[in-house]
Design a protein around this motif. Structure first.
Motif, PDB file in Angstrom:
ATOM      1  N   VAL A  89       0.870  -1.172   0.000  1.00 54.59           N
ATOM      2  CA  VAL A  89       0.000   0.000   0.000  1.00 54.59           C
ATOM      3  C   VAL A  89       0.908   1.223   0.000  1.00 54.59           C
ATOM      4  CG1 VAL A  89      -1.664   1.297   1.393  1.00 54.59           C
ATOM      5  CG2 VAL A  89      -1.786  -1.199   1.309  1.00 54.59           C
ATOM      6  N   SER A  90       0.565   2.239  -0.774  1.00 57.73           N
ATOM      7  CA  SER A  90       1.338   3.483  -0.747  1.00 57.73           C
ATOM      8  C   SER A  90       1.008   4.237   0.535  1.00 57.73           C
ATOM      9  CB  SER A  90       0.995   4.354  -1.953  1.00 57.73           C
ATOM     10  OG  SER A  90       1.500   3.766  -3.120  1.00 57.73           O
ATOM     11  N   VAL A  91       2.060   4.620   1.257  1.00 57.19           N
ATOM     12  CA  VAL A  91       1.898   5.334   2.520  1.00 57.19           C
ATOM     13  C   VAL A  91       2.675   6.645   2.443  1.00 57.19           C
ATOM     14  CG1 VAL A  91       2.322   5.284   5.007  1.00 57.19           C
ATOM     15  CG2 VAL A  91       1.644   3.190   3.818  1.00 57.19           C
ATOM     16  N   ALA A  92       1.993   7.756   2.694  1.00 56.58           N
ATOM     17  CA  ALA A  92       2.630   9.069   2.725  1.00 56.58           C
ATOM     18  C   ALA A  92       3.022   9.386   4.166  1.00 56.58           C
ATOM     19  CB  ALA A  92       1.685  10.136   2.178  1.00 56.58           C
ATOM     20  N   PHE A  93       4.306   9.531   4.396  1.00 54.96           N
ATOM     21  CA  PHE A  93       4.824   9.882   5.715  1.00 54.96           C
ATOM     22  C   PHE A  93       5.090  11.382   5.754  1.00 54.96           C
ATOM     23  CE2 PHE A  93       6.002   5.420   5.378  1.00 54.96           C
ATOM     24  CZ  PHE A  93       5.687   4.942   6.632  1.00 54.96           C
ATOM     25  N   ALA A  94       4.381  12.115   6.593  1.00 49.18           N
ATOM     26  CA  ALA A  94       4.577  13.566   6.728  1.00 49.18           C
ATOM     27  C   ALA A  94       5.733  13.847   7.670  1.00 49.18           C
ATOM     28  CB  ALA A  94       3.311  14.215   7.257  1.00 49.18           C
ATOM     29  N   ALA A  95       6.501  14.896   7.353  1.00 55.23           N
ATOM     30  CA  ALA A  95       7.668  15.286   8.160  1.00 55.23           C
ATOM     31  C   ALA A  95       8.530  14.055   8.430  1.00 55.23           C
ATOM     32  CB  ALA A  95       7.238  15.979   9.450  1.00 55.23           C
ATOM     33  N   ALA A  96       8.892  13.382   7.353  1.00 55.86           N
ATOM     34  CA  ALA A  96       9.550  12.073   7.432  1.00 55.86           C
ATOM     35  C   ALA A  96      11.021  12.138   7.811  1.00 55.86           C
ATOM     36  CB  ALA A  96       9.390  11.352   6.093  1.00 55.86           C
ATOM     37  N   GLN A  97      11.525  13.308   8.168  1.00 61.08           N
ATOM     38  CA  GLN A  97      12.927  13.424   8.559  1.00 61.08           C
ATOM     39  C   GLN A  97      13.120  13.052  10.029  1.00 61.08           C
ATOM     40  OE1 GLN A  97      11.114  15.911   7.283  1.00 61.08           O
ATOM     41  NE2 GLN A  97      11.106  17.615   8.695  1.00 61.08           N
ATOM     42  N   ASP A  98      12.476  11.988  10.438  1.00 59.76           N
ATOM     43  CA  ASP A  98      12.545  11.471  11.802  1.00 59.76           C
ATOM     44  C   ASP A  98      13.059  10.035  11.728  1.00 59.76           C
ATOM     45  OD1 ASP A  98      11.079   9.773  14.005  1.00 59.76           O
ATOM     46  OD2 ASP A  98      11.119  11.839  14.756  1.00 59.76           O
ATOM     47  N   ARG A  99      14.080   9.739  12.488  1.00 55.94           N
ATOM     48  CA  ARG A  99      14.719   8.431  12.402  1.00 55.94           C
ATOM     49  C   ARG A  99      13.738   7.278  12.677  1.00 55.94           C
ATOM     50  NH1 ARG A  99      19.477   7.770  11.233  1.00 55.94           N
ATOM     51  NH2 ARG A  99      20.170   9.795  11.923  1.00 55.94           N
ATOM     52  N   SER A 100      12.828   7.442  13.630  1.00 58.59           N
ATOM     53  CA  SER A 100      11.877   6.364  13.928  1.00 58.59           C
ATOM     54  C   SER A 100      10.919   6.143  12.757  1.00 58.59           C
ATOM     55  CB  SER A 100      11.107   6.635  15.222  1.00 58.59           C
ATOM     56  OG  SER A 100      10.361   7.818  15.115  1.00 58.59           O
ATOM     57  N   ILE A 153       9.238  13.865  -1.398  1.00 57.86           N
ATOM     58  CA  ILE A 153       8.689  15.157  -1.804  1.00 57.86           C
ATOM     59  C   ILE A 153       9.225  16.190  -0.828  1.00 57.86           C
ATOM     60  CG2 ILE A 153       6.593  16.528  -2.093  1.00 57.86           C
ATOM     61  CD1 ILE A 153       5.153  13.866  -2.775  1.00 57.86           C
ATOM     62  N   HIS A 154       9.993  17.126  -1.366  1.00 63.12           N
ATOM     63  CA  HIS A 154      10.639  18.131  -0.516  1.00 63.12           C
ATOM     64  C   HIS A 154       9.629  19.173  -0.045  1.00 63.12           C
ATOM     65  CE1 HIS A 154      13.724  20.625   1.176  1.00 63.12           C
ATOM     66  NE2 HIS A 154      13.328  21.651   0.437  1.00 63.12           N
ATOM     67  N   LEU A 189       0.083  18.675   5.327  1.00 56.69           N
ATOM     68  CA  LEU A 189      -0.962  18.990   4.351  1.00 56.69           C
ATOM     69  C   LEU A 189      -0.713  18.271   3.029  1.00 56.69           C
ATOM     70  CD1 LEU A 189      -1.531  22.807   4.969  1.00 56.69           C
ATOM     71  CD2 LEU A 189      -3.117  20.936   5.464  1.00 56.69           C
ATOM     72  N   LYS A 190       0.544  18.207   2.593  1.00 57.53           N
ATOM     73  CA  LYS A 190       0.875  17.522   1.344  1.00 57.53           C
ATOM     74  C   LYS A 190       0.580  16.030   1.458  1.00 57.53           C
ATOM     75  CE  LYS A 190       2.434  16.969  -2.781  1.00 57.53           C
ATOM     76  NZ  LYS A 190       1.648  17.410  -3.934  1.00 57.53           N
ATOM     77  N   ALA A 191       0.893  15.422   2.582  1.00 54.89           N
ATOM     78  CA  ALA A 191       0.610  13.999   2.781  1.00 54.89           C
ATOM     79  C   ALA A 191      -0.891  13.737   2.712  1.00 54.89           C
ATOM     80  CB  ALA A 191       1.187  13.520   4.110  1.00 54.89           C
ATOM     81  N   HIS A 227       4.680   0.889   0.057  1.00 45.05           N
ATOM     82  CA  HIS A 227       5.508   1.691  -0.844  1.00 45.05           C
ATOM     83  C   HIS A 227       5.542   3.066  -0.188  1.00 45.05           C
ATOM     84  CE1 HIS A 227       6.880   4.004  -4.249  1.00 45.05           C
ATOM     85  NE2 HIS A 227       5.793   4.738  -4.160  1.00 45.05           N
ATOM     86  N   CYS A 228       6.720   3.570   0.115  1.00 45.68           N
ATOM     87  CA  CYS A 228       6.866   4.836   0.854  1.00 45.68           C
ATOM     88  C   CYS A 228       6.809   6.043  -0.054  1.00 45.68           C
ATOM     89  CB  CYS A 228       8.222   4.906   1.531  1.00 45.68           C
ATOM     90  SG  CYS A 228       8.489   3.727   2.809  1.00 45.68           S
ATOM     91  N   ILE A 229       6.105   7.048   0.407  1.00 49.75           N
ATOM     92  CA  ILE A 229       6.215   8.395  -0.129  1.00 49.75           C
ATOM     93  C   ILE A 229       6.557   9.258   1.077  1.00 49.75           C
ATOM     94  CG2 ILE A 229       5.082  10.298  -1.317  1.00 49.75           C
ATOM     95  CD1 ILE A 229       3.053   8.190  -2.397  1.00 49.75           C
ATOM     96  N   ARG A 230       7.770   9.773   1.096  1.00 46.26           N
ATOM     97  CA  ARG A 230       8.226  10.553   2.251  1.00 46.26           C
ATOM     98  C   ARG A 230       8.132  12.025   1.924  1.00 46.26           C
ATOM     99  NH1 ARG A 230      13.806   7.990   2.451  1.00 46.26           N
ATOM    100  NH2 ARG A 230      13.351   7.978   0.242  1.00 46.26           N
ATOM    101  N   VAL A 231       7.450  12.775   2.784  1.00 47.62           N
ATOM    102  CA  VAL A 231       7.253  14.212   2.586  1.00 47.62           C
ATOM    103  C   VAL A 231       7.944  14.936   3.730  1.00 47.62           C
ATOM    104  CG1 VAL A 231       5.571  16.063   2.277  1.00 47.62           C
ATOM    105  CG2 VAL A 231       4.974  13.723   1.574  1.00 47.62           C
ATOM    106  N   GLY A 232       8.837  15.846   3.391  1.00 48.87           N
ATOM    107  CA  GLY A 232       9.545  16.594   4.422  1.00 48.87           C
ATOM    108  C   GLY A 232      10.808  17.207   3.861  1.00 48.87           C
TER     109      GLY A 232
END
Length: 92
Positions: free
Chosen positions: A17-28, A69-70, A79-81, A43-48
């Motif tokens: 499943v595609s998952v959007a992670f908001a503020a993904a600049q977190d190690r956990s 996504i920067h 909001l983008k996620a 499937h990761c979509i990292r936003v941050g």
């Protein structure tokens, strides 16, 4: 076989499943995404903030092809996620 193993096996059968992670600049977040990706669940979509995300992802062993996504502002990243989910570009 445990209930968790059965649930995991069924989820893997359905495919990622595609998952959007908001503020993904977190190690956990990166480590959780790596685990779920390795299990074939997401499937990761990292936003941050892209550069820290890419650096942590490299360190964790996530594939370079994982979408980033920067958006350095955490509120706008959230909001983008949500927008990605709203437009069916992510399931969660």
């Amino acid at each position: 076989m445990s209930g968790f193993e059965e649930i995991l096996r069924e989820a893997q059968k359905r495919g990622p499943v595609s998952v959007a992670f908001a503020a993904a600049q977190d190690r956990s977040v990166i480590e959780a995404a790596k685990t779920a990706t390795d299990l074939g669940l997401i499937h990761c979509i990292r936003v941050g903030d892209a550069e820290p995300i890419r650096q942590m992802a490299r360190e964790a062993g996530l594939p370079e092809t994982t979408e980033v996504i920067h958006q350095p502002d955490p509120d706008l990243a959230a909001l983008k996620a949500v927008e990605l989910v709203h437009h069916n570009q992510a399931g969660v």
